[in-house]
Each structure stands twice: as structure tokens, then as C-alpha cells.
Design a protein around this motif. Structure first.
Motif, PDB file in Angstrom:
ATOM      1  N   GLN B 285       0.866  -1.208  -0.030  1.00  0.00           N
ATOM      2  CA  GLN B 285       0.144   0.083   0.073  1.00  0.00           C
ATOM      3  C   GLN B 285       0.940   1.140   0.079  1.00  0.00           C
ATOM      4  OE1 GLN B 285      -2.389  -0.894   3.555  1.00  0.00           O
ATOM      5  NE2 GLN B 285      -4.092  -0.875   2.391  1.00  0.00           N
ATOM      6  N   LEU B 360      -4.615   3.791 -10.009  1.00  0.00           N
ATOM      7  CA  LEU B 360      -4.267   2.907  -8.846  1.00  0.00           C
ATOM      8  C   LEU B 360      -5.031   1.603  -8.762  1.00  0.00           C
ATOM      9  CD1 LEU B 360      -2.507   3.346  -6.571  1.00  0.00           C
ATOM     10  CD2 LEU B 360      -4.322   4.577  -5.310  1.00  0.00           C
ATOM     11  N   TRP B 361      -4.508   0.693  -9.276  1.00  0.00           N
ATOM     12  CA  TRP B 361      -4.940  -0.793  -9.689  1.00  0.00           C
ATOM     13  C   TRP B 361      -4.746  -1.519  -8.538  1.00  0.00           C
ATOM     14  CZ3 TRP B 361      -3.617  -3.647 -15.023  1.00  0.00           C
ATOM     15  CH2 TRP B 361      -4.247  -4.688 -14.985  1.00  0.00           C
ATOM     16  N   ALA B 362      -5.658  -1.612  -7.788  1.00  0.00           N
ATOM     17  CA  ALA B 362      -5.341  -2.514  -6.191  1.00  0.00           C
ATOM     18  C   ALA B 362      -6.494  -3.740  -6.321  1.00  0.00           C
ATOM     19  CB  ALA B 362      -5.598  -1.682  -5.253  1.00  0.00           C
ATOM     20  N   THR B 364      -8.816  -6.494  -5.180  1.00  0.00           N
ATOM     21  CA  THR B 364     -10.003  -6.532  -4.207  1.00  0.00           C
ATOM     22  C   THR B 364      -9.502  -6.628  -2.549  1.00  0.00           C
ATOM     23  OG1 THR B 364     -10.652  -8.888  -4.793  1.00  0.00           O
ATOM     24  CG2 THR B 364     -11.569  -7.154  -5.817  1.00  0.00           C
ATOM     25  N   LYS B 368      -8.119  -0.097  -0.531  1.00  0.00           N
ATOM     26  CA  LYS B 368      -7.800   0.999  -1.499  1.00  0.00           C
ATOM     27  C   LYS B 368      -8.094   2.406  -0.602  1.00  0.00           C
ATOM     28  CE  LYS B 368     -10.855  -0.160  -4.457  1.00  0.00           C
ATOM     29  NZ  LYS B 368     -11.598  -1.215  -5.027  1.00  0.00           N
ATOM     30  N   THR B 369      -9.000   2.330   0.067  1.00  0.00           N
ATOM     31  CA  THR B 369      -9.507   3.676   0.950  1.00  0.00           C
ATOM     32  C   THR B 369      -8.333   4.104   1.663  1.00  0.00           C
ATOM     33  OG1 THR B 369     -11.777   2.623   1.028  1.00  0.00           O
ATOM     34  CG2 THR B 369     -11.501   4.757   2.243  1.00  0.00           C
ATOM     35  N   ASP B 449     -13.753   6.450  -7.457  1.00  0.00           N
ATOM     36  CA  ASP B 449     -13.342   5.029  -7.059  1.00  0.00           C
ATOM     37  C   ASP B 449     -14.537   4.063  -7.721  1.00  0.00           C
ATOM     38  OD1 ASP B 449     -12.870   2.784  -5.301  1.00  0.00           O
ATOM     39  OD2 ASP B 449     -13.883   3.896  -3.508  1.00  0.00           O
ATOM     40  N   GLU B 450     -14.139   2.958  -7.878  1.00  0.00           N
ATOM     41  CA  GLU B 450     -14.926   2.009  -8.628  1.00  0.00           C
ATOM     42  C   GLU B 450     -15.481   2.461  -9.996  1.00  0.00           C
ATOM     43  OE1 GLU B 450     -15.352  -1.059  -7.340  1.00  0.00           O
ATOM     44  OE2 GLU B 450     -15.378  -0.817  -5.275  1.00  0.00           O
ATOM     45  N   LEU B 479      -9.165   4.900  -9.244  1.00  0.00           N
ATOM     46  CA  LEU B 479      -8.945   3.769  -8.302  1.00  0.00           C
ATOM     47  C   LEU B 479     -10.162   2.615  -8.460  1.00  0.00           C
ATOM     48  CD1 LEU B 479      -7.357   3.932  -5.736  1.00  0.00           C
ATOM     49  CD2 LEU B 479      -9.708   4.713  -4.519  1.00  0.00           C
ATOM     50  N   THR B 480      -9.506   1.468  -8.883  1.00  0.00           N
ATOM     51  CA  THR B 480     -10.305   0.219  -9.205  1.00  0.00           C
ATOM     52  C   THR B 480      -9.609  -1.056  -9.104  1.00  0.00           C
ATOM     53  OG1 THR B 480     -11.777  -0.921 -10.824  1.00  0.00           O
ATOM     54  CG2 THR B 480      -9.792   0.426 -11.622  1.00  0.00           C
ATOM     55  N   ALA B 481     -10.184  -2.022  -8.953  1.00  0.00           N
ATOM     56  CA  ALA B 481      -9.669  -3.650  -8.761  1.00  0.00           C
ATOM     57  C   ALA B 481      -9.645  -4.086 -10.068  1.00  0.00           C
ATOM     58  CB  ALA B 481     -10.226  -4.361  -7.919  1.00  0.00           C
TER      59      ALA B 481
END
Lengths: 337, 695
Positions: B285, B360-362, B364, B368-369, B449-450, B479-481
Motif C-alpha cells: 500500500q 491505482l490498480w489495487a 479486491t 484502497k480507501t 472510486d470503482e 481507483l479500481t480492482a
């Protein structure tokens, strides 16, 4: 974790730097409208564009799939050729059943059989017995006012989805046709012998002389931009080959009817409606157009909802008061609460 | 709504046209030098040059038509005698009146204004409305100075409250009511002072609020302005009606820093490493957050030429590790640049230039938050305005308490349909993406986000709203998975700066889905039984004490599948089904969270945002088109999210192994591999319980 160096392309400054000093707003507003034709909308990141093989493949598959269109009521896509017409009133135009999807169709509670001959209620009715004076003779409604119908009407009326209007107006047609058929039958039974034998009369001139609508107040009209009853009346008139004219005025707003109890509504409706100044003249002209007519002028008053009948009754009474000629009043509403 | 059209005589520019909400304010401003000077002094602006004369059209016009007519006059000069309707007015591309010619005399100007008003009133054709619009010459009246200061104060308050906003008249009035500045006169004076822009909400064939074009406009007769073809926008109805005769108020761009000084330079802050430490992030992170922070605090570079060459170079840089040495010879460079220009000209759609963005490819459950906290902190502590936007309301409601805890000094203003905080103002905003239609050039940092979730993913209107809510020089963090393929490609080509977080915060690998061959969900439900492989898998999950997510592709299979599971595992606790149309959906999710429900059969609505500590995931009909790669990865991400039970089971049950299933598994494996290579995994977990697909 990988960290790519910025390719640079995305790090471009999109706007000229903020000007300091006296702010000037004039050039900002038109930036949107002056967007060039081919230019795409602003985005945070580039749009995904399908590559050509998948585009071509999709095009080929599209040829095989049944034609799809967007539902006029809910906006979801559906295939008109695949849905059945069973259970729909037959007076609905083909264009309606081609543009409303199956699930919307099945959610519409059509009033096909009525119990109360006066107000057209599909179940037994206490209101019409309680009424002492009725300004109108009969009223009919297209659908029951269920939760789905309430939401649909609210989308049109309060949210302002005016694209719904033609589909809602079409829904009046089955109820109108039933009312017109009743009246034609009555005319034939009571008419003169020559009328009864005349094939034209039997096939049916439309039994109404004029369509009018329940008004909204000036303030509500300015805020909403349209009077839903007047729009429904105008559309119905076009579809049925009649003339629609607004004849009434609503004096002032006393709060929305939908927020009141039965008693409050009846009191609130008292003296709320008044005939427009030109109404008497219009009615006199109409009566003079056909001196042969034996029966009184027939007017159809259109509204969106019939709840207690108070609104309809007072509109009818206001018209009766102003009219220089005898008139019969009938009601037609989109929903029956 | 209606507006008044008028002409005024400027000493240099001749007759100019303008439209106003309150003609009285314009008369005072233009003709009464004393009043104007006092108002300007109160507002801290320079007083206007007094007009020599002013002609007011007595009949108010539909608002959109009035603003359009004024703009047309100022651009093209007076209407020629022949032009009778608005269309002709706009089509006639006459040059502006030559500067040397003497301005029209008063009666001629009055006639020209009458013609302009007539043309604006009859947009459809040559038919003329009955009656002549009356035109009167406005006279200066002196000695009305007292009210000027008060009105100017109200105008300044209105301009302040509407900074960075794009609001319809009703919304603006609601917002200004608290400041006592909601009157049309105050808005009009603020516009005259140049601190607001007023205009029709639909103008020039486009919704000025959401940017939708003619296809989304519906023209109907309007009771508010009397026009027979008043356009209203059907695309952004959810936020109130935007129509041609409706007023749209655009505030000036929001200003960062004290007194609009802009974002403070990052050098004032403590070093990045120190700031990051405070948030207690895991190694993966904090590495990702550090590179996002570097992106955020780097000065903007001048725009590069967007030709073929930079693309080629970027491609080569991505392909070759020693790309720094690669340079094209000058001759080729010129040829490539020419080819690039050619290429750009022949492309059909010229995309508007994108904002500087960071992906930011994080995975699940990566946390992320927590990673966005240092980014928000950086912008907020430099005096900027930050936005966290997400397509889904449930995600907004879930983020709100976490942001409030993280930033007690600047609590977030939370905006969604029906939010009680609508009129509040703060430097940290948390909103659904729809709410961004009400902002314009407002934020210095946009965290989205998402971004691949419904409804944002496929909605051009929301993309545009989000892009326009950024202030000049703003940065975006995506920001997403599961980034959409277009973003993945940009990241691969090096055109999108990005960071991957391939590991969950608890540093165990993601559970790799296993494939099962089963009949369709409805088929199993109709037959009343499952293949033994699926039944055993479910039994094993229930035996180990896990709660079960069972995903189905369609609403109509949810309840039958729930019945089937209830029948087969009757003694294992409660089973429920939910979907988007289910009125008890929120309640069922709460009961599932509280472990009162053992199994929840659901459609894709729960594929994001729900965290259950000990849970296994079954995806039935995984070969359905509903389950694309992103959806499968998100659903699989419901398992093994807590440190106590980091390795749940994920099963894809389908009649056939579809390409999306294979790609989803591949993506999860790649992430695990990347995590292992980077050394993020806990030493014990690296090789424990690795699953292999049965195919």
C-alpha cells in the motif's frame, strides 16, 4: 508494484492558467456549446473503442438477432417481435404495443370491467351513493392507480419526463372507446327512427362535441411547464378525431390534492374552478353549428387521476354554470384511485 | 421563465445587446454612474463606463431566446430587415458592424431592437406574434444610491456561494436563501460584476449542464415561457429539469488556498515518507501511495505534441528496458511528426484532451480507501479542494464514516440523491458521480472510486460531468480492482502513470477460482438437484463455518436457486435471495453481515463493497454474458478478505469454461505472481494451498 514513468501524453494542461485580477466569466459559458461537431465530450480517461474484428463480428451477429428497441416507459431494450399481445386491450394502437416492453405491459392494471356505472370504479363504490349533486354523468378511467402507475405518473408529472406523454395518452384510448361505445348504443336506442336506420349514424360519428381538461393554476403551470391533463386531452383528441379546447381556469393553488384526505379534498375543490371568459362563446358556437341536434352538447373532461370525484364534479359544475346552452358532461381519467 | 432584452450605447463599441433577469438593476448599473460606483466600490471592482443610452424591450422574452438574441446581436450586429425568425438570425453570419461607422440613431436602434425581439419570439418560421413588442428608452434616475451597497453585498455573497458550481435557478436559490442573496436582482448584479455567468440551461442545441446534444433534447410547448418548442434535456432529468427557458447559474472556478492563492507548493509539507508513515499502510500500500503522491505533487509538464512519434516512443519505452537510449534520427522525426499530424487530422473523433490521471490498480481487499488518505491529506493541507466520487450510493455511505474518522478537521460533505448536506460547503466532498453535474471547475483532486461500476462506466454524460468538475490544473486518481481494457492498455503502453497493488492488506495471496462443470442454475433448480461436485463443494464450505455468496446472472434465477439450496442443506441455517428489485435488499444484506443468514443468493449487485469475514463464493452460470472478466474478479474478491480467514474458496460453476472465466483466473494468478515476486506475501503463505483448475 510497478510504477511506470509518465508517458507525458496525459500530463497535459487542459486549460490556460487561471487569470488573476478581475475575473471575467464571459468566455466560459459558451465553451460547451461551441464544441466542434466531431469533437467528443470531455473525459477523465480515453474511451474504450472496440477493435475492428470484434466490431465486425458484432455487426454480423446483429443481423441475426431480432430487432431491438428501447421501451418507451422504462427505457430498457427489448425485442418487440418476441413479446405477445395477449391481455392487452385491443383499442391500443400498434405503435404502443411495439414500443412498450413485456414487463412494463404486464405491470399495467387495465380497468376492463367496471362495477360503478357512474365513476367507472372496478370494485364496489361508496362515493357515488354519498354524492348529492353530480355535475357529470359518467366517468371512466384507463388503469387502476397502483404503486407502479403512481411512480409512472410521477415521473411524467413531477420529474418532467415529457417523453412519456405519447405513451400515457395512448393508454386512454381503450377507456375512451368503451365510453364512446356506450354512448353510441344509447343514442341508437333513443334516437329518431331515421337516425336509427341511417348507416352513417350507426357506424358512429364520435359521440362527443368537444374535449376539455382540468386546469392547473398559473403558478403550477409556470413551475411545471405543462398541464398534464391538457396534454392528455390534446393527444386524445388528435387520436380520436375530436377537438380539444381548455375551457376552465383554476383560481389559486391550495396545496397539492395528493396531500389531502377525502373531506379536505371535497372542501378544497369548492369554488376552485371557474369557466374561462371565452368558454360561453365557444359553447354557443358549438351548439349553433348543428341546429338539428336533439340532444344537449356532450363534453368530455380529461384529467390524470380520479380519486373522490371532487375535482371532476366541480369542473363539471363550473361548466354547467357558465354554459348558455344545455350540456352533458362526461369524464375520462388516466388512473382511478 | 422569461428575461428582458435591451440595447445600450457604448461610447466605443456602439450599440450592444444584453439580456437580464431584472431590468431595473441593469438600468441603474448602466445609466446611474453614482449607483454603479457605489456598488462597484462595495464589491471591490472597477465601476463600469456609463452607457450613453439604453433601450428596453417591454415584453419579456423566453429566457433562452433572450440570451441567444443578445449574443447574436453582439456577434453579428443588428438583424437585417429581411430576417424574421431566430433560425435566420443565427444562420446569417454577417461580420460585426464596422468600427468606424457611426452608431444607429435612437429611433433606428429602437426599430432594430423591435426586430430582434420579434425574431427571437418567432423561432419556427415567418409567422409573427400578434402585436409589436413595446420598446422604451430607459432614463437615468438619480438619488437611488442607498440600496446599491446592500445589493452589491448580496451579489458578492451569491458569487462566493456559487463558486465552482453549475446550478439551476431553483438550486441556486435554495443555496443562497441562507445568505439572503437568492433574489434575481442579486444574481443579476453579480453577473454584471462579472462574477457569475447566467444563461439558458439549454442553449445552442446542447444542455449546458450535462453537455448532451440534440439527441437528448425534447422540444415541447412550454407553459413557463410560452414558446411552442422549448427544449428540455432528458439525459439529466434525475437532477431537476434543465430547459431552454430555465436559468443556469455558473459560478467562477473555485479557488484553492487562502485568498485564491492556489495550491501551496508541496515543499512546505514534511517529506512524503514521513507523511505516509502516519497512516499505517502495508508495504505494498505505501509503495503505491508513494508513487501516487509523487504524481500528485509533481509540477505539471507542458503539453507534449500528440503525434505518432511520442506514441511510438512510448511503445518502445514500454517494450524495451533500455528505452532511455532510444532516439529517432532528426529526419525520421520530421517525417513521423508529419505522419502524426496527418493521422490526427483524418481521425473521426478528436477526443478532448484528458486530465492528468493516475491509475491505482489495487486488487479486491487491498485497502484502497486507506491509500487515498495520504493523497487527500496532501491536497487538503495545501489549501486545496478534494473530491471522492463513486458511482454507487452504498459505497458513498460506507466511505463516509471512514473519511470522517481520518479527517476530523475537514469532515466530508456527503452528497447523493436526497442527502441532507446538500447546501453545505467544505473542502472535502464525497459524492455520487451524478452529483458532479452540479459542479464546474471546482476540485484540485478528483479521486474516482470503482470507476468501472454501473452507471458511470457506460455513461458519457457522467464522464463529462466528472471531467468538468476539476479545476484548472487538477489531478485525477482512478481507483479500481478491475480497470476496463482501454485503461489497462494505456497503462501497458506507458501513457497512463499507474501503480499496482497486487496483494491484500493481510499479505496473503488472492484465492484462485476453481472451475466446475455444472448444468445451468435454472436447470438445476428445476430438477431439484445439483451435481455431486457442486454439492460437495458447498457442503465443505458450510462445514468449515463459512457464509456463502452464491452469484446468479439473472433476477429470475435467484429465488429458485435459493429454494434448491434450502432443500439440499435444510439443516445448515437460513438461505435468502436478493436482487436489485428486492424491496428487502438492504435488510437482507444487514442480516447476512450479522451472520443471521448463512447463504445469500444474489445477482451482481453485491459484487462490490460487501465484506464478510469468513465467506466462500459460488458463481453459478459463470459462462453467462453478465459475468465478464471484471465482474468475475470482483465477485471472487468477496472471499478471504479478513486476516483471520485469508483463504476462502471461489468456484466458477458453468456448463462451459468461457473466455472471461479463463481471463479472470489469469488476472488473479498474475496478481499473485506479481505479489510474490515483489516479496509482499507473508513467507508462510506463498505456497500454501494453491489451487489448480479442474480443466
Amino acid at each position: 508494484m510497478t510504477m511506470q514513468p509518465a508517458g507525458g501524453a496525459l500530463l497535459s494542461e487542459t486549460r490556460p492558467p487561471k487569470r488573476s485580477g478581475e475575473p471575467a466569466a464571459d468566455d466560459r459559458f459558451l465553451r460547451l456549446s461551441e464544441r466542434e461537431e466531431g469533437e467528443g465530450p470531455a473525459r477523465l480517461y480515453p474511451l474504450a473503442s472496440p477493435t475492428w474484428p470484434s466490431k465486425a463480428l458484432r455487426g454480423l451477429l446483429g443481423l441475426l438477432a431480432p430487432a431491438r428497441s428501447a421501451c418507451g416507459l422504462c427505457g430498457r431494450g427489448f425485442a418487440p417481435s418476441r413479446t405477445s399481445l395477449a391481455g392487452l386491450p385491443e383499442e391500443l394502437p400498434r405503435s404502443w404495443s411495439d414500443s412498450v416492453c413485456g414487463s412494463c405491459r404486464s405491470s399495467i392494471p387495465w380497468i376492463l370491467r367496471i362495477q360503478c356505472q357512474v365513476c367507472g370504479r372496478p370494485d364496489s363504490c361508496g362515493d357515488c351513493c354519498r354524492r348529492t349533486s353530480a355535475g357529470f354523468i359518467r366517468s371512466r378511467s384507463a388503469v387502476r392507480y397502483t404503486l407502479e402507475m403512481r411512480q409512472l405518473l410521477a415521473r411524467y408529472k413531477y420529474r418532467g419526463e415529457e417523453a412519456l406523454q405519447p405513451w400515457l395518452a395512448d393508454m386512454l384510448l381503450p377507456a375512451y372507446a368503451a365510453l364512446a361505445a356506450e354512448l353510441r348504443l344509447a343514442d341508437r336506442l333513443t334516437g329518431r327512427l331515421s337516425d336509427r336506420l341511417d348507416p352513417d349514424a350507426r357506424k358512429g360519428k364520435e359521440p362527443f362535441d368537444l374535449v376539455t381538461s382540468v386546469p392547473v393554476s398559473r403558478q403550477r403551470l409556470a413551475e411545471r411547464g405543462f398541464n398534464q391533463a391538457e396534454r392528455l386531452a390534446a393527444s386524445l383528441a388528435v387520436r380520436a378525431g375530436l377537438t380539444a379546447r381548455p375551457l376552465l381556469e383554476r383560481k389559486e393553488e391550495r396545496g397539492k390534492m395528493s396531500a389531502k384526505t377525502r373531506r379536505e379534498r371535497l372542501i378544497a375543490a369548492e369554488g376552485l374552478f371557474e369557466a374561462a371568459p371565452e368558454a360561453a362563446g365557444i359553447l354557443r358556437l358549438l351548439a349553433a353549428r348543428d341546429p338539428e341536434r336533439r340532444r344537449p352538447l356532450r363534453l368530455l373532461v380529461v384529467d390524470d387521476i380520479y380519486t373522490t370525484g371532487g375535482t371532476m364534479d366541480h369542473c363539471a359544475l363550473a361548466l354547467q354554470r357558465c354554459s348558455p346552452v344545455p350540456i352533458d358532461l362526461y369524464g375520462l381519467t388516466w388512473a382511478r384511485a | 421563465m422569461k428575461a428582458t432584452l435591451y440595447l445600450y450605447l457604448d461610447a466605443d463599441k456602439g450599440w450592444l445587446a444584453s439580456a437580464t433577469l431584472d431590468a431595473e438593476v441593469d438600468r441603474l448599473w448602466r445609466l446611474d454612474a453614482e449607483w454603479a460606483a457605489e456598488a462597484a466600490k462595495e464589491a471591490g471592482a472597477s465601476p463600469p463606463r456609463p452607457a450613453e443610452a439604453m433601450l428596453v424591450c417591454g415584453a419579456p422574452l423566453p429566457l433562452g431566446a433572450a440570451y441567444e438574441a443578445a449574443a447574436s446581436w453582439n456577434r453579428h450586429g443588428p438583424v437585417p430587415a429581411g430576417a424574421a425568425c431566430r433560425e435566420q438570425l443565427l444562420r446569417a453570419s454577417r461580420p460585426a458592424a464596422p468600427g468606424g461607422a457611426a452608431p444607429l440613431r435612437l429611433p433606428e436602434a429602437a426599430e432594430a431592437l423591435r426586430r430582434l425581439a420579434r425574431a427571437a419570439l418567432a423561432p419556427d418560421g415567418p409567422e409573427r406574434p400578434s402585436g409589436e413588442p413595446p420598446v422604451t428608452a430607459a432614463m437615468p434616475r438619480h438619488g437611488s444610491g442607498g440600496a446599491a451597497a446592500a445589493l452589491a453585498r448580496a451579489a458578492c455573497a451569491a458569487a462566493r456561494a456559487l463558486r465552482g458550481r453549475a446550478l439551476l435557478r431553483g438550486e441556486a436559490q435554495a443555496r443562497l436563501a441562507a445568505a439572503g442573496a437568492g433574489s434575481d436582482a442579486a444574481l443579476q448584479l453579480a453577473a454584471l460584476l462579472g462574477r457569475l455567468r447566467l444563461g439558458g440551461a439549454v442553449a445552442a442545441g446542447r444542455c449546458q449542464r450535462c453537455g448532451s446534444g440534440e439527441a437528448q433534447l425534447l422540444r415541447t410547448a412550454c407553459g413557463a415561457c410560452g414558446s411552442s418548442r422549448c427544449a428540455s434535456c432528458q439525459a439529466c432529468l434525475a437532477l431537476g429539469r434543465s430547459r431552454e427557458c430555465g436559468l443556469l447559474v455558473l459560478g467562477m472556478p473555485a479557488q484553492a488556498g487562502r485568498g485564491g492563492a492556489g495550491l501551496a507548493p508541496p515543499e512546505q509539507l514534511p517529506p512524503a515518507a514521513e507523511r505516509l508513515r502516519r497512516w499505517g499502510l502495508s508495504p505494498a500500500q505505501s509503495a503505491a501511495a508513494a508513487s501516487a503522491l509523487a504524481f500528485l505533487e509533481r509540477p505539471l509538464q507542458p503539453p507534449p505534441a500528440l503525434g505518432l512519434r511520442p506514441r511510438l516512443a512510448a511503445l518502445m519505452r514500454a517494450a524495451l528496458p533500455s528505452a532511455g537510449l532510444l532516439r529517432l534520427p532528426p529526419l525520421h522525426r520530421g517525417a513521423a511528426a508529419a505522419a502524426g499530424r496527418l493521422f490526427r487530422r483524418t481521425r473521426r473523433h478528436k477526443p478532448a484532451e484528458p486530465h492528468p490521471s493516475f491509475l491505482l490498480w489495487a486488487v479486491t481487499g487491498a485497502g484502497k480507501t486507506e491509500m487515498i488518505f495520504p493523497l487527500l491529506e496532501s491536497v487538503l493541507s495545501r489549501g486545496g479542494r478534494a473530491l471522492v466520487a463513486t458511482p454507487r450510493r452504498d459505497v458513498v455511505l460506507e466511505l463516509e464514516p471512514r473519511l470522517r474518522r481520518a479527517f476530523p478537521d475537514t469532515p466530508p460533505v456527503t452528497l447523493y440523491g436526497g442527502s441532507p448536506q446538500r447546501e453545505e460547503d467544505g473542502r472535502l466532498t464525497l459524492a455520487t458521480t451524478h452529483q458532479l453535474l452540479r459542479f464546474r471547475e471546482s476540485f484540485d483532486l478528483i479521486v474516482l472510486d470503482e470507476l468501472d461500476a454501473f452507471p458511470f462506466a457506460g455513461d458519457a454524460m457522467l464522464h463529462e460531468a466528472a471531467a468538468r468538475s476539476g479545476a484548472a490544473g487538477s489531478r485525477t486518481v482512478l481507483l479500481t480492482a478491475t480497470p476496463p481494457p482501454s485503461l489497462q492498455r494505456l497503462a501497458r503502453l506507458g501513457r497512463l502513470p499507474h501503480a499496482k497493488v497486487p496483494v491484500r492488506y493481510h499479505r496473503h495471496p488472492l484465492p484462485v477460482p476453481r472451475l466446475l462443470r455444472t448444468p445451468s442454475a435454472l436447470g438445476m433448480a428445476a430438477a431439484g438437484r445439483m451435481p455431486s461436485s457442486l454439492r460437495q463443494a458447498m457442503a465443505r464450505s458450510l462445514d468449515r463455518g463459512a457464509q456463502l455468496f452464491v452469484f446468479v446472472p439473472a433476477i429470475r434465477s435467484a429465488e429458485p436457486v435459493a429454494r434448491l439450496i434450502r432443500k439440499l442443506f435444510s439443516d445448515r441455517g437460513e438461505v435468502a435471495a436478493t436482487h436489485s428489485q428486492d424491496p428487502e435488499r438492504a435488510d437482507k444484506v444487514v442480516r447476512f453481515r450479522q451472520k443471521q443468514l448463512r447463504v445469500l443468493v444474489t445477482t451482481t449487485i453485491l459484487e462490490r463493497g460487501v465484506t464478510i469475514p469468513v465467506s466462500d463464493v459460488f458463481i453459478l452460470d459463470a459462462d453467462s454474458r453478465i459475468f465478464d472478466e471484471a465482474s468475475l474478479v470482483q465477485s471472487a474478491g468477496r472471499a478471504g478478505r479478513s486476516a483471520a480467514d485469508p483463504q476462502g474458496f471461489v468456484w466458477f460453476a458453468a456448463a462451459s469454461p468461457s473466455a472471461s472465466q479463463k481471463r479472470a483466473i489469469r488476472q488473479i494468478r498474475l496478481m499473485n505472481r506479481a505479489a510474490r515476486k515483489a516479496g509482499y506475501l507473508l513467507s508462510g503463505s506463498a505456497s500454501s494451498r494453491r489451487f489448480h483448475s479442474t480443466f
